[in-house]
Enzyme design. Sequence first.
Site, PDB file in Angstrom:
ATOM      1  N   HIS A 134      59.273  71.560  21.962  1.00 41.19           N
ATOM      2  CA  HIS A 134      60.199  70.419  21.883  1.00 41.19           C
ATOM      3  C   HIS A 134      61.386  70.658  22.820  1.00 41.19           C
ATOM      4  CE1 HIS A 134      62.278  67.131  19.594  1.00 41.19           C
ATOM      5  NE2 HIS A 134      63.349  67.811  19.966  1.00 41.19           N
ATOM      6  N   GLU A 135      61.927  71.862  22.817  1.00 44.58           N
ATOM      7  CA  GLU A 135      63.065  72.178  23.693  1.00 44.58           C
ATOM      8  C   GLU A 135      62.669  72.082  25.170  1.00 44.58           C
ATOM      9  OE1 GLU A 135      66.157  72.374  22.937  1.00 44.58           O
ATOM     10  OE2 GLU A 135      65.484  71.965  20.915  1.00 44.58           O
ATOM     11  N   HIS A 138      62.639  68.585  26.352  1.00 46.43           N
ATOM     12  CA  HIS A 138      63.940  68.002  26.696  1.00 46.43           C
ATOM     13  C   HIS A 138      64.275  68.309  28.162  1.00 46.43           C
ATOM     14  CE1 HIS A 138      65.360  66.191  23.032  1.00 46.43           C
ATOM     15  NE2 HIS A 138      65.296  67.303  22.320  1.00 46.43           N
ATOM     16  N   GLU A 192      64.730  62.032  21.487  1.00 46.42           N
ATOM     17  CA  GLU A 192      64.034  62.837  20.470  1.00 46.42           C
ATOM     18  C   GLU A 192      62.561  62.461  20.375  1.00 46.42           C
ATOM     19  OE1 GLU A 192      64.913  65.559  18.518  1.00 46.42           O
ATOM     20  OE2 GLU A 192      66.350  65.462  20.137  1.00 46.42           O
TER      21      GLU A 192
HETATM   22 ZN   LIG Z   1      65.296  67.366  20.324  1.00 43.50          ZN
END
Ligand SMILES: [Zn+2]
Length: 270
Positions: A134-135, A138, A192
Amino acid sequence: MKKAYITMMLCAVLLMACATSPTGRHQLMLVSEDSAIAASKEAYVEMLKPYAQKGKIDNDPALLKRVDEITGRLIAQAIKMRPETQKWDWSIKIIDDPEVVNAWAMAGGKMALYTGLIDKIKPTDDELAQVLGHEISHALAKHSAEKMSVAMASSIGVLAVGVAADNKGLALGGAALAAALAVEKPNSRAAESEADRIGIELAAKAGYDPRAAITLWQKMAKVGGQGPPQFLSTHPSPANREKKLAEYVPEMMPYYEQKGARPVYKLQSN
Ligand SMILES: [Zn+2]
């Protein structure tokens, strides 16, 4: 809706400053990705310095090996998705702070993971891969450049940057300071959703169970103590997060179930 409208208006005014995210969303980009990467590199060194001086960069060999293996497998998939990130100076540091349940990534793949996330969430490898995937997402989707741009676009943001500079004692200015502050600013819910979508795919392709994305967020929501984990405040919940992640699972299972070893990007140990 209002936020999207403001972004659209700003995009209209600043014609040069618009970009489109991997999922087709308009992004305000006052800061080019290259300058965000350069600024993040500078900010990363400066942000880690106080921890290094206090001996708080975790060097536990077992934990390092585990985190490097998972991160290395995810980065190998990230590079397949965006080949130009091969030249990024990818890096992850583990910060020894048992109270901080957090992880972040800056532009250019500069990452940090706090021991509090390991101690309090007790993630399985599959769940930790979801956090780190997830990071990485981003960074891949240029969310840090986007956050820096939003901060720099508003005079309030510029003012806040000045105030924060006084309070934090970070020897940073301009874009590098914006990069440092961006990791503390919440992502938008749209960002997100993008990171959830890309992250679960990176993790599945790296050989990590996509179903762990759901249990990870469940565990995150259950962490007790003083207030919610830092990770939840910088990663606000998009609508129906768990439901959406569950919908991705069937599509991700074939990637996960693929036979054979997964490639591992070799992280520098410094
Ligand atoms: Zn996030």
